[in-house]
Design an enzyme around this catalytic site. Structure first.
Site, PDB file in Angstrom:
ATOM      1  N   ASN A 133      -4.908  -1.614   0.404  1.00 36.57           N
ATOM      2  CA  ASN A 133      -4.090  -0.403   0.488  1.00 36.57           C
ATOM      3  C   ASN A 133      -4.927   0.837   0.220  1.00 36.57           C
ATOM      4  O   ASN A 133      -5.826   0.834  -0.632  1.00 36.57           O
ATOM      5  CB  ASN A 133      -2.848  -0.477  -0.413  1.00 36.57           C
ATOM      6  CG  ASN A 133      -3.167  -0.766  -1.879  1.00 36.57           C
ATOM      7  OD1 ASN A 133      -4.137  -1.431  -2.194  1.00 36.57           O
ATOM      8  ND2 ASN A 133      -2.327  -0.250  -2.758  1.00 36.57           N
ATOM      9  N   GLU A 171      -4.393   4.835  -0.492  1.00 35.84           N
ATOM     10  CA  GLU A 171      -3.390   5.844  -0.819  1.00 35.84           C
ATOM     11  C   GLU A 171      -3.912   7.256  -0.566  1.00 35.84           C
ATOM     12  O   GLU A 171      -5.118   7.467  -0.380  1.00 35.84           O
ATOM     13  CB  GLU A 171      -2.940   5.666  -2.283  1.00 35.84           C
ATOM     14  CG  GLU A 171      -2.237   4.331  -2.475  1.00 35.84           C
ATOM     15  CD  GLU A 171      -1.646   4.138  -3.864  1.00 35.84           C
ATOM     16  OE1 GLU A 171      -1.924   4.955  -4.768  1.00 35.84           O
ATOM     17  OE2 GLU A 171      -0.889   3.156  -4.035  1.00 35.84           O
ATOM     18  N   CYS A 214      -0.553   0.535   3.805  1.00 37.69           N
ATOM     19  CA  CYS A 214      -0.542  -0.759   3.122  1.00 37.69           C
ATOM     20  C   CYS A 214      -1.759  -1.597   3.538  1.00 37.69           C
ATOM     21  O   CYS A 214      -2.327  -1.418   4.625  1.00 37.69           O
ATOM     22  CB  CYS A 214       0.699  -1.547   3.500  1.00 37.69           C
ATOM     23  SG  CYS A 214       2.239  -0.886   2.874  1.00 37.69           S
ATOM     24  N   GLU A 270      -1.808  -4.773   4.452  1.00 34.84           N
ATOM     25  CA  GLU A 270      -1.575  -5.645   5.619  1.00 34.84           C
ATOM     26  C   GLU A 270      -1.822  -4.903   6.922  1.00 34.84           C
ATOM     27  O   GLU A 270      -2.479  -5.399   7.837  1.00 34.84           O
ATOM     28  CB  GLU A 270      -0.136  -6.186   5.619  1.00 34.84           C
ATOM     29  CG  GLU A 270       0.245  -6.989   4.394  1.00 34.84           C
ATOM     30  CD  GLU A 270       0.897  -6.131   3.315  1.00 34.84           C
ATOM     31  OE1 GLU A 270       0.344  -5.068   2.966  1.00 34.84           O
ATOM     32  OE2 GLU A 270       1.954  -6.543   2.812  1.00 34.84           O
ATOM     33  N   CYS A 325       6.070  -5.278   2.781  1.00 33.71           N
ATOM     34  CA  CYS A 325       7.139  -4.312   3.063  1.00 33.71           C
ATOM     35  C   CYS A 325       7.631  -4.481   4.500  1.00 33.71           C
ATOM     36  O   CYS A 325       7.002  -5.127   5.338  1.00 33.71           O
ATOM     37  CB  CYS A 325       6.644  -2.882   2.818  1.00 33.71           C
ATOM     38  SG  CYS A 325       5.641  -2.220   4.165  1.00 33.71           S
ATOM     39  N   CYS A 327       5.295  -3.400   7.415  1.00 35.75           N
ATOM     40  CA  CYS A 327       4.209  -4.358   7.681  1.00 35.75           C
ATOM     41  C   CYS A 327       4.751  -5.587   8.415  1.00 35.75           C
ATOM     42  O   CYS A 327       4.085  -6.134   9.306  1.00 35.75           O
ATOM     43  CB  CYS A 327       3.523  -4.761   6.377  1.00 35.75           C
ATOM     44  SG  CYS A 327       2.494  -3.436   5.697  1.00 35.75           S
TER      45      CYS A 327
HETATM   46  N1  THU Z   1       1.659  -1.858  -0.569  1.00 34.14           N
HETATM   47  C1  THU Z   1       0.926  -2.651   0.261  1.00 34.14           C
HETATM   48  O1  THU Z   1      -0.291  -2.491   0.409  1.00 34.14           O
HETATM   49  N2  THU Z   1       1.574  -3.625   0.945  1.00 34.14           N
HETATM   50  C2  THU Z   1       2.920  -3.850   0.884  1.00 34.14           C
HETATM   51  O2  THU Z   1       3.429  -4.693   1.616  1.00 34.14           O
HETATM   52  C3  THU Z   1       3.746  -3.094  -0.055  1.00 34.14           C
HETATM   53  C4  THU Z   1       3.071  -2.009  -0.798  1.00 34.14           C
HETATM   54  C5  THU Z   1       0.960  -0.788  -1.290  1.00 34.14           C
HETATM   55  C6  THU Z   1       1.372   0.598  -0.853  1.00 34.14           C
HETATM   56  C7  THU Z   1       1.034   1.419  -2.072  1.00 34.14           C
HETATM   57  O3  THU Z   1      -0.347   1.774  -1.998  1.00 34.14           O
HETATM   58  C8  THU Z   1       1.216   0.456  -3.224  1.00 34.14           C
HETATM   59  O4  THU Z   1       1.239  -0.844  -2.663  1.00 34.14           O
HETATM   60  C9  THU Z   1       2.475   0.685  -4.021  1.00 34.14           C
HETATM   61  O5  THU Z   1       3.589   0.713  -3.199  1.00 34.14           O
END
Ligand code: THU
Length: 156
Positions: A61, A63, A72, A74, A111, A114
């Site tokens: 991930n 940000e 994310c 994935e 999520c 994804c």
């Molecule tokens: N996140 C992912 O990388 N994958 C997911 O399927 C859900 C959330 C990340 C996004 C963000 O950087 C952190 O987790 C918190 O939501």
């Protein structure tokens, strides 16, 4: 009116019960957690995709101060794989995540956005894309995206 029911199925494995290939993919996803850039949530997520030639592409991930501009793990992995190897299919994806880099007890499930992207690459491949969701004590395996995302939008 017809009352319909939907049954989803997945398997729960201990790490040692996984096949060698799946174990390798899970290890790649766990390793990719270290590459997370998550200064806002401190939630570190790693993902790894297995391509049709057997190779693995990782993602994590990423940000951003403007929150929705981040991505994310994935999707980072799937988009990187498809961008670099458009001729190959994604056969399998593993995802591992947790606060401060500690794997969650209950596996952190992908999520919705994804899942929709997984559905698209499964559609592109014309073959099931399996999904491994990694927790501290167990790994959930979904044999196809349909078991993680029922009623996939697939109308166009
Ligand atoms: N996140 C992912 O990388 N994958 C997911 O399927 C859900 C959330 C990340 C996004 C963000 O950087 C952190 O987790 C918190 O939501």
């Amino acid at each position: 009116m017809t009352d319909r029911k939907l049954i989803l199925s997945y398997k729960e494995y201990t790490f040692d019960e996984l096949s060698g290939e799946d174990r390798q993919l899970v290890e790649a996803a766990v390793g990719a957690m270290r590459n997370a850039y998550s200064p806002y949530s401190n939630f570190k997520v790693g993902a790894a995709v297995r391509l049709s030639d057997g190779s693995i592409v990782i993602g994590s991930n990423q940000e951003n101060a403007a929150y929705p501009s981040g991505l994310c793990a994935e999707r980072t992995a799937m988009f990187a794989a498809s961008a670099q190897h458009p001729e190959l299919d994604i056969r399998s994806l593993a995802v591992a995540g947790g606060l401060d880099g500690q794997l969650e007890e209950v596996p952190a499930s992908p999520c919705g956005a994804c899942r929709q992207v997984m559905a698209q690459y499964q559609r592109k491949a014309g073959a099931p894309l399996s999904v491994l969701v990694v927790g501290a004590e167990c790994v959930w395996k979904f044999d196809r995206v349909d078991d993680l995302l029922p009623f996939i939008f697939d109308s166009i």
